[in-house]
Design a protein around this motif. Structure first.
Motif, short mmCIF file in Angstrom:
data_model
loop_
_atom_site.label_atom_id
_atom_site.label_comp_id
_atom_site.label_asym_id
_atom_site.label_seq_id
_atom_site.Cartn_x
_atom_site.Cartn_y
_atom_site.Cartn_z
N VAL A 31 0.66 -1.28 0.06
CA VAL A 31 -0.10 0.11 -0.18
C VAL A 31 0.82 0.99 0.06
N VAL A 33 1.67 5.07 1.50
CA VAL A 33 1.27 6.41 2.42
C VAL A 33 1.81 7.23 1.93
N THR A 40 -3.76 6.30 3.33
CA THR A 40 -3.34 5.33 2.22
C THR A 40 -3.79 6.84 0.76
#
Length: 163
Positions: A31, A33, A40
């Motif tokens: 993910v 960030v 996110t």
């Protein structure tokens, strides 16, 4: 009217690959960030580089609404690097955990493993905002405002102006 048809031998790419090389089954996912808030980030371009991919393999993708990405079907390598780019942000990447200038860190994919749950930061540049007011507290229009930095030149502190 004559039509010429050339026959070519059939070539099965999938069976040819299995005869010579094992299929690429490695994967990298994670993910993206915000480097400061940890939120996110949607719509970030994530690029996989550092190692040689097979021709036609996707090396870039855009994160989904939850900031997720996944690169699958990767050959084994210890040199993969992930970099990130988004309008309004400085370029980021895996390993740039405390600042956007930190060095990138390699990702190793061995024996078809799936390297999951990577957190790749991207950094928003700093900003200065405010209002210029006169001595009675009223806003002033048309005033030139410049940022200055204290720098050391020839052993003494000096001020340098920026745009």
């Amino acid at each position: 009217l004559a039509i010429l048809v050339l026959a070519a031998p059939a070539f099965d790419v999938a069976s040819e690959q299995t005869r010579s090389d094992p299929p690429d089954t490695g994967a990298v996912s994670g993910v993206v960030v915000d480097g400061v808030t940890g939120a996110t980030q949607e719509g970030v371009i994530v690029t996989l580089g550092g190692a040689t991919l097979r021709p036609g393999h996707q090396s870039r993708q855009v994160t989904d609404a939850k900031g997720r990405f996944a690169f699958v079907g990767l050959p084994d390598s210890e040199l993969y690097q992930l970099t990130t780019a988004k309008f309004g942000y400085l370029d980021g990447g895996l390993g740039r955990d405390s600042a956007p200038t930190d060095p990138l860190r390699n990702v190793a994919v061995r024996n078809g493993a799936w390297v999951a749950n990577l957190r790749v930061p991207i950094w928003r540049p700093g900003a200065i905002s405010g209002m210029v007011r006169d001595e009675s507290g009223e806003p002033v229009v048309g005033v030139l405002v410049r940022a200055i930095a204290r720098i050391r030149i020839g052993g003494r502190d000096d001020l340098a102006g920026g745009p």
